[in-house]
Each structure stands twice: as structure tokens, then as C-alpha cells.
Design an enzyme around this catalytic site. Sequence first.
Site, PDB file in Angstrom:
ATOM      1  N   VAL A  59       0.833  -1.196   0.000  1.00 41.76           N
ATOM      2  CA  VAL A  59       0.000   0.000   0.000  1.00 41.76           C
ATOM      3  C   VAL A  59       0.874   1.256   0.000  1.00 41.76           C
ATOM      4  CG1 VAL A  59      -1.800   1.279   1.230  1.00 41.76           C
ATOM      5  CG2 VAL A  59      -1.928  -1.206   1.093  1.00 41.76           C
ATOM      6  N   CYS A  60       1.964   1.217   0.747  1.00 41.55           N
ATOM      7  CA  CYS A  60       2.868   2.380   0.807  1.00 41.55           C
ATOM      8  C   CYS A  60       3.486   2.659  -0.556  1.00 41.55           C
ATOM      9  CB  CYS A  60       3.967   2.150   1.834  1.00 41.55           C
ATOM     10  SG  CYS A  60       3.367   1.885   3.514  1.00 41.55           S
ATOM     11  N   ALA A  61       3.891   1.607  -1.238  1.00 47.24           N
ATOM     12  CA  ALA A  61       4.456   1.756  -2.586  1.00 47.24           C
ATOM     13  C   ALA A  61       3.399   2.311  -3.534  1.00 47.24           C
ATOM     14  CB  ALA A  61       4.985   0.416  -3.087  1.00 47.24           C
TER      15      ALA A  61
END
Length: 166
Positions: A59-61
Site C-alpha cells: 500500500v505504501c508503494a
Amino acid sequence: MANVTFHQDPVTLMGNELKAGDQAPEFTVLSNGLEKVTLDDYKGSVKLISVVPSIDTGVCADQTKRFNEEADKIGNVKVLTVSMDLPFAQKRWVKKHDITKLDTLSDHRDADFGEKYGVLIKEMRLLTRSIFVVDSNNRITYAEYVSENTNHPDYDKALEAAGKAE
């Protein structure tokens, strides 16, 4: 404080929750080249600050890639991604994913950003997923603390707020 969970388990956020209308606190983080970076370095610009637990996770990527793709569409806005990742890891990730339209910044050394923006997760020493839009006078115009860290932020609302900020 915002009620936040990580994989559905409640976590404790250090610092004070910020809201639209608050003055953005000054902070010190590190660039990928290990130089000190502060809020003042972006003086006079609108800032969209995307906060992620770890840039090298799904999700961060996705969040970082999305804001990199959208950066040109929101005008003269400086886009920053802040995480606890080491600057070296951020630099490798940025190069691998051809991230060219935003700055990745590390709060690893002092957790200064995390504490001042109320996003430092006490139990993990990670930052909670959040978005801040800061106008050219360093006033917060939009703040989102994502209630479940494994969820995406509201990209559309953040981008709209960044596009309207002056």
C-alpha cells in the site's frame, strides 16, 4: 487523538493530532543524500505530505507511486513522502520505481516529524499512514489520519485539497 489500527490492532500515536487550520509544525528529516531537510526548505510552496509506514510495502508503494503520477496534475505543489525507512533504502526504491516528481524523506534518525505531526506509532516506531496539505503560509488545509494502516488514504480528497491550496 485519531483512533488508528494496524492490522485491526489499536496503536498509540505519539504527539498531537493536527487539523485543518493548524499551523504546520517545523520539522527536521533527512534527504536520500543524508542532508537535513526542514519544512522551511519548502517555504512559499504548497506541500502535499504523504506519510507511509514503509515505502517498500504494497500500500505504501502504491501510495507513493500514485502521488508521483498525480504530481503534474495538481499544479505548483511540492509532493513529499515521509517514512521511517533509512535514506539508503528510500534512494534504492526511488531509483527502482523511477520516482522523479516527489521528494522521499526519512524520519528515521529522530522521529521529529512523527512526534510533531502526531503520526509516530509508539508500539512500532513507524509512522501511521496519513496525508497533510500545507499551504504556502504553512497552514494545514487538509489532514487525514487513515484509520486502518493497511488501507489507502482518500487520494481524491487529498489531491483536491492540494489543488485548491494557495
